[in-house]
Design a protein around this motif. Structure first.
Motif, PDB file in Angstrom:
ATOM      1  N   LYS A   7       4.846   6.502   4.132  1.00 55.59           N
ATOM      2  CA  LYS A   7       5.312   6.189   5.171  1.00 55.59           C
ATOM      3  C   LYS A   7       6.355   7.352   7.018  1.00 55.59           C
ATOM      4  O   LYS A   7       6.267   6.680   7.951  1.00 55.59           O
ATOM      5  N   THR A 146       3.602  -0.884   6.722  1.00 53.40           N
ATOM      6  CA  THR A 146       4.229  -0.965   6.222  1.00 53.40           C
ATOM      7  C   THR A 146       4.766  -2.845   5.015  1.00 53.40           C
ATOM      8  O   THR A 146       5.065  -2.492   3.499  1.00 53.40           O
ATOM      9  N   SER A 154       5.174   3.704  -0.617  1.00 49.77           N
ATOM     10  CA  SER A 154       5.836   4.512   0.787  1.00 49.77           C
ATOM     11  C   SER A 154       6.234   6.346   0.578  1.00 49.77           C
ATOM     12  O   SER A 154       6.357   6.661   1.288  1.00 49.77           O
TER      13      SER A 154
END
Length: 158
Positions: A7, A146, A154
């Protein structure tokens, strides 16, 4: 970046892409010379290419290994195994030409729009557009990075 989560890597990459897009489109407000703008934009594009390559180096290495493996399985002659017929090559060349022409028209329209605003007295017309384009680039890039990843991925350490 061995200690970053995926992330965090996505956020950094998206932010740098947005910053690069901002720098690319803001150059006319900073540099008057057409040659200087060309050099600055070429530098920005090279830097963005380096950033993307850095963040995706493992994927690039894996793709290279897959290609080498396919070459060994099918013999070294990749040209003979190529599925590109002359018709496909012409179609790809036509699409590439159309895409390039469309890109040039779009870039000119963006430039002319900001120049018209500048002539009407708006200061930093290119920079204002660049802020919007940079924010859109960063947001869309992060969203697409994402979107395909499962939520469990993530937080994975890489």
């Amino acid at each position: 970046m061995p200690h970053c989560t995926q992330k965090m890597r996505d956020l950094i990459e998206s932010g740098l892409a947005g910053l690069g897009t901002f720098a690319y489109y803001a150059t006319p407000d900073i540099l008057a010379s057409r040659a200087a703008r060309f050099a600055a934009k070429a530098t920005v594009l090279s830097g963005l290419g380096a950033v993307i390559t850095f963040f995706h180096r493992e994927e690039i290495e894996a793709a290279g290994k897959n290609f080498e493996g396919a070459k060994q399985e099918n013999g070294n002659s990749t040209v003979e195994n190529c599925a590109f017929t002359p018709e496909k090559i012409v179609m790809i060349a036509g699409l590439a030409t159309f895409s390039l022409a469309l890109n040039v028209l779009q870039e000119r329209a963006i430039y002319r729009h900001a120049e018209k605003a500048k002539a009407n007295g708006r200061s930093f017309a290119h920079t204002k557009q660049a802020l919007i384009f940079g924010a859109l680039t960063a947001g869309l890039m992060y969203a697409t990075q994402t979107a395909d990843r499962a939520p469990a991925d993530s937080t994975e350490e890489t």
